[in-house]
Design a protein around this motif. Sequence first.
Motif, PDB file in Angstrom:
ATOM      1  N   ARG A 193       0.851  -1.190   0.000  1.00  0.00           N
ATOM      2  CA  ARG A 193       0.000   0.000   0.000  1.00  0.00           C
ATOM      3  C   ARG A 193       0.886   1.238   0.000  1.00  0.00           C
ATOM      4  NH1 ARG A 193      -3.719   2.202   4.825  1.00  0.00           N
ATOM      5  NH2 ARG A 193      -4.890   3.737   3.635  1.00  0.00           N
ATOM      6  N   ILE A 194       0.525   2.205  -0.837  1.00  0.00           N
ATOM      7  CA  ILE A 194       1.224   3.484  -0.880  1.00  0.00           C
ATOM      8  C   ILE A 194       0.178   4.588  -0.897  1.00  0.00           C
ATOM      9  CG2 ILE A 194       2.730   4.999  -2.224  1.00  0.00           C
ATOM     10  CD1 ILE A 194       4.108   2.475  -3.315  1.00  0.00           C
ATOM     11  N   VAL A 195       0.220   5.454   0.095  1.00  0.00           N
ATOM     12  CA  VAL A 195      -0.623   6.646   0.143  1.00  0.00           C
ATOM     13  C   VAL A 195       0.345   7.825   0.053  1.00  0.00           C
ATOM     14  CG1 VAL A 195      -2.309   7.978   1.467  1.00  0.00           C
ATOM     15  CG2 VAL A 195      -2.307   5.464   1.621  1.00  0.00           C
ATOM     16  N   PRO A 196       0.409   8.506  -1.095  1.00  0.00           N
ATOM     17  CA  PRO A 196       1.425   9.536  -1.308  1.00  0.00           C
ATOM     18  C   PRO A 196       1.558  10.527  -0.154  1.00  0.00           C
ATOM     19  CG  PRO A 196       0.230   9.149  -3.334  1.00  0.00           C
ATOM     20  CD  PRO A 196      -0.484   8.369  -2.251  1.00  0.00           C
ATOM     21  N   HIS A 197       2.808  10.690   0.274  1.00  0.00           N
ATOM     22  CA  HIS A 197       3.208  11.615   1.336  1.00  0.00           C
ATOM     23  C   HIS A 197       2.611  11.293   2.701  1.00  0.00           C
ATOM     24  CE1 HIS A 197       3.723  14.119  -2.419  1.00  0.00           C
ATOM     25  NE2 HIS A 197       4.936  13.801  -2.027  1.00  0.00           N
ATOM     26  N   GLU A 198       2.000  10.094   2.850  1.00  0.00           N
ATOM     27  CA  GLU A 198       1.415   9.709   4.136  1.00  0.00           C
ATOM     28  C   GLU A 198       1.878   8.346   4.639  1.00  0.00           C
ATOM     29  OE1 GLU A 198      -2.854   9.919   4.202  1.00  0.00           O
ATOM     30  OE2 GLU A 198      -2.861  11.911   3.268  1.00  0.00           O
ATOM     31  N   ARG A 199       1.938   7.346   3.754  1.00  0.00           N
ATOM     32  CA  ARG A 199       2.134   5.974   4.236  1.00  0.00           C
ATOM     33  C   ARG A 199       2.709   5.080   3.136  1.00  0.00           C
ATOM     34  NH1 ARG A 199      -0.602   3.727   8.514  1.00  0.00           N
ATOM     35  NH2 ARG A 199      -0.688   1.482   8.579  1.00  0.00           N
ATOM     36  N   ILE A 200       3.673   4.244   3.554  1.00  0.00           N
ATOM     37  CA  ILE A 200       4.218   3.200   2.683  1.00  0.00           C
ATOM     38  C   ILE A 200       4.158   1.900   3.474  1.00  0.00           C
ATOM     39  CG2 ILE A 200       6.190   2.375   1.339  1.00  0.00           C
ATOM     40  CD1 ILE A 200       7.315   5.277   1.519  1.00  0.00           C
TER      41      ILE A 200
ATOM     42  N   VAL B 103       5.842  -0.642   7.928  1.00  0.00           N
ATOM     43  CA  VAL B 103       4.909   0.453   7.699  1.00  0.00           C
ATOM     44  C   VAL B 103       5.666   1.734   8.031  1.00  0.00           C
ATOM     45  CG1 VAL B 103       2.729   1.545   8.336  1.00  0.00           C
ATOM     46  CG2 VAL B 103       2.894  -0.958   8.295  1.00  0.00           C
ATOM     47  N   ILE B 104       5.745   2.645   7.051  1.00  0.00           N
ATOM     48  CA  ILE B 104       6.396   3.935   7.236  1.00  0.00           C
ATOM     49  C   ILE B 104       5.302   4.989   7.113  1.00  0.00           C
ATOM     50  CG2 ILE B 104       8.278   5.449   6.499  1.00  0.00           C
ATOM     51  CD1 ILE B 104       9.199   2.530   6.982  1.00  0.00           C
ATOM     52  N   THR B 105       5.183   5.853   8.132  1.00  0.00           N
ATOM     53  CA  THR B 105       4.192   6.925   8.062  1.00  0.00           C
ATOM     54  C   THR B 105       4.902   8.276   8.128  1.00  0.00           C
ATOM     55  OG1 THR B 105       3.807   6.837  10.458  1.00  0.00           O
ATOM     56  CG2 THR B 105       2.305   5.557   9.049  1.00  0.00           C
ATOM     57  N   PHE B 106       4.303   9.258   7.469  1.00  0.00           N
ATOM     58  CA  PHE B 106       4.866  10.601   7.351  1.00  0.00           C
ATOM     59  C   PHE B 106       3.801  11.597   7.804  1.00  0.00           C
ATOM     60  CE2 PHE B 106       6.534   7.758   4.216  1.00  0.00           C
ATOM     61  CZ  PHE B 106       7.888   8.038   4.119  1.00  0.00           C
TER      62      PHE B 106
END
Length: 182
Positions: free
Chosen positions: A97-104, A136-139
């Motif tokens: 899952r990739i949510v641009p500029h929020e989550r990978i 999970v990487i969150t920004f």
Amino acid sequence: MDRLVLKNGCAVALALCLTAGAGAEGTHDLKVTREFTAPVEAVWAAWAESEAVKAWWGPTGFTAPIAEMDFREGGTSLVCMRPPQGPNLCNSWTYRRIVPHERIEFDVDFVDVEGTPIDPAAIGLPPGIPDLVPHVITFEPGADGGTRMTVLEQGYASPETVEMSRMGLEQVLDKLATFVKQ
């Protein structure tokens, strides 16, 4: 346990989830939060672009000669780091899952330089490192224009393995902090 540490001018909040209930039954997770002075777009790009990943991936003293990024949901990147003495240590990053500029969200698998999965023990890694490590990487944007990034690694077999991963991850994030300042 939570603690705040100052490293290279960056505030580092560490949260180690070391109880069996922290991950899947019988596993242990690692959660590290780091504040960067760079905006979310810059920190995000450091995870998505090949040349950027090559500039910061790997603990202190390691280089990253290979970062073949296929940064899209369903894509798989090949990322290799090289210790000062020794061969490349490679991983595949398969994006769920990739949510641009929020989550990978991606799964890290130990692979050879061609991308074929290998047993972590076969390359000299200690027991307790699973074949596949969900990340999970969150920004989050910071009030000062910076970025708050959290890395969650899941499924380690022991607190000792979590600690080993934490030490390497802290060094990697130190390199990332230096890279995004440029």
